[in-house]
Design a protein around this motif. Sequence first.
Motif: not given
Length: 214
Positions: A102-117
């Motif tokens: 999941v973490m390798a799928h792209g920076d956008a999704g990870r950054r959205d997750h961290l932005e939400a946190l």
Amino acid sequence: MILREDAGMSGRRERKKLATRAAVREAALRLAARHGVEKVTVEQIAAEADIALRTFFNYFSSKEEAVVATLAAGAEELIAEFRARPRTEPVLRALREAVLVVMAHGDAGRRDHLEALHLIRRAPSLVPQQLAVLAAQEKALAEAIAERLDQDADDIYPMLCAATVMTALRVVFNRWLDRAVESTDLPSMTALREEVDEAITELAAGLDRPGRAR
């Protein structure tokens, strides 16, 4: 032929619904990050996502739910990847591999997750929605683990394993956010992946350790 066409139309409708939900979720997160949750309205989110106001309420009950929905989306992807792992893999190894995929799928999704946190830290109004999402995540993951082991979802192992893994991920993400606040440069995503890997490896090795003699 008619049945095939009906199935195709149903599939297209479902994809459109998923795309609309994602657009609303992303618009809510984008506006909340830019202006603050308190200053954003549902009307602004609908306009940003280019949908009617009534359409917003087809997907979310409030702006808070829409902002926090990014966390739910990440968990859904994790559980899907976990279910796709070979059934012969031990549970924690399968979860570790699923997280890394999941973490390798792209920076956008990870950054959205961290932005939400990050937003949740700044906006107490988001905490109730976060708690609801976390409870749903743990329940869904426990069900996936139980299915893998042919156990009941309310058996202690699936529930304990799901709660422990979700907690481990929250610990890692919070540590990453703490470093991001303390530094002018964002900690690398590579470091984040390595800490996720380390956390789940620690769980798999067991948490019980002997004390140190004085």
